[in-house]
Each structure stands twice: as structure tokens, then as C-alpha cells.
Design a protein around this motif. Sequence first.
Motif, PDB file in Angstrom:
ATOM      1  N   UNK A   7       0.674  -1.163  -0.132  1.00 26.93           N
ATOM      2  CA  UNK A   7       0.176  -0.103   0.030  1.00 26.93           C
ATOM      3  C   UNK A   7       0.964   1.309   0.024  1.00 26.93           C
ATOM      4  N   UNK A   8       0.734   2.047  -1.032  1.00 31.16           N
ATOM      5  CA  UNK A   8       1.555   3.315  -1.082  1.00 31.16           C
ATOM      6  C   UNK A   8       0.916   4.368   0.040  1.00 31.16           C
ATOM      7  N   UNK A   9       1.788   5.234   0.431  1.00 34.22           N
ATOM      8  CA  UNK A   9       1.124   6.229   1.492  1.00 34.22           C
ATOM      9  C   UNK A   9       0.684   7.297   0.565  1.00 34.22           C
ATOM     10  N   UNK A  10      -0.408   7.879   1.057  1.00 34.00           N
ATOM     11  CA  UNK A  10      -1.375   8.846   0.393  1.00 34.00           C
ATOM     12  C   UNK A  10      -0.796  10.368   1.009  1.00 34.00           C
ATOM     13  N   UNK A  11      -0.813  11.227   0.182  1.00 40.17           N
ATOM     14  CA  UNK A  11      -0.417  12.761   0.777  1.00 40.17           C
ATOM     15  C   UNK A  11      -1.258  12.993   1.732  1.00 40.17           C
ATOM     16  N   UNK A  12      -0.829  13.861   2.817  1.00 44.37           N
ATOM     17  CA  UNK A  12      -1.932  14.611   3.760  1.00 44.37           C
ATOM     18  C   UNK A  12      -2.124  15.905   3.523  1.00 44.37           C
ATOM     19  N   UNK A  13      -3.485  16.286   3.672  1.00 41.05           N
ATOM     20  CA  UNK A  13      -3.846  17.644   3.328  1.00 41.05           C
ATOM     21  C   UNK A  13      -3.776  18.380   4.659  1.00 41.05           C
ATOM     22  N   UNK A  14      -3.073  19.530   4.471  1.00 36.53           N
ATOM     23  CA  UNK A  14      -3.057  20.568   5.806  1.00 36.53           C
ATOM     24  C   UNK A  14      -3.929  21.618   5.787  1.00 36.53           C
ATOM     25  N   UNK A  15      -5.063  21.312   6.750  1.00 40.71           N
ATOM     26  CA  UNK A  15      -5.926  22.519   6.771  1.00 40.71           C
ATOM     27  C   UNK A  15      -6.059  22.919   8.215  1.00 40.71           C
TER      28      UNK A  15
END
Length: 108
Positions: A7-15
Motif C-alpha cells: 500500500x503506497x502512502x497517500x499525501x496528507x492535506x494541511x487544513x
Amino acid sequence: MRFTFIKLPQHRKFSPEPIYYDSAKEERLERERNIRIELGLKPLDEEEAGKFKDRVKGKMGRRIKGHFEVARSARKKSNIRLIIILMALMALFYYLLHAGYDWYSQFL
């Protein structure tokens, strides 16, 4: 249906969510700014920025001067320490030279 073993890591969104936000204060500051512009006065932001620049500039000057003074005193201490070490080594060399001569003269 697709199965994957890796499983490839997904990017995190900064909010970011502001913790302390006062909309009434924001509106009041905006009204003050608009009124100051209409009257031909400098906006508060520019006045505060000028004051802030003066404070930072003054503190940086004192801080840099202090850094150079610390470096100068450290260099002076280092030089004194070096002179003391050299004197101790010269005294030790002199002692060993004469002690060796006395020891050598016993056998002659």
C-alpha cells in the motif's frame, strides 16, 4: 476487485483551523483601516510595521555587537591559555634537560 500487497502512502492535506478567531475584531480593524485611508492617514499596519522594524533593527544591532564582544573575549582567553601552556611546557623541558644532564653527569 483489486488486491494489492503493497500500500503506497497517500499525501496528507494541511487544513489549519484557527483556535482564536474574533470576527468582530477583524471587522472593526477593517473599518478602522478604511476610515484611516479615507482621512489620508497611514493605515495602522504600516505604522505598526515601522515600529516593529525599528525595534528589530535596534535589537539586532545590540545582539550582533554582543556576539562580536563574546568572540573577542573568547579569543583573548584562548590566547592566554595558550601562553600558559607554552610556559609550562618550556619549564618542563628545562627541568628535563637539567635533570637529564645531572643524571648523565653521575656516570661520568
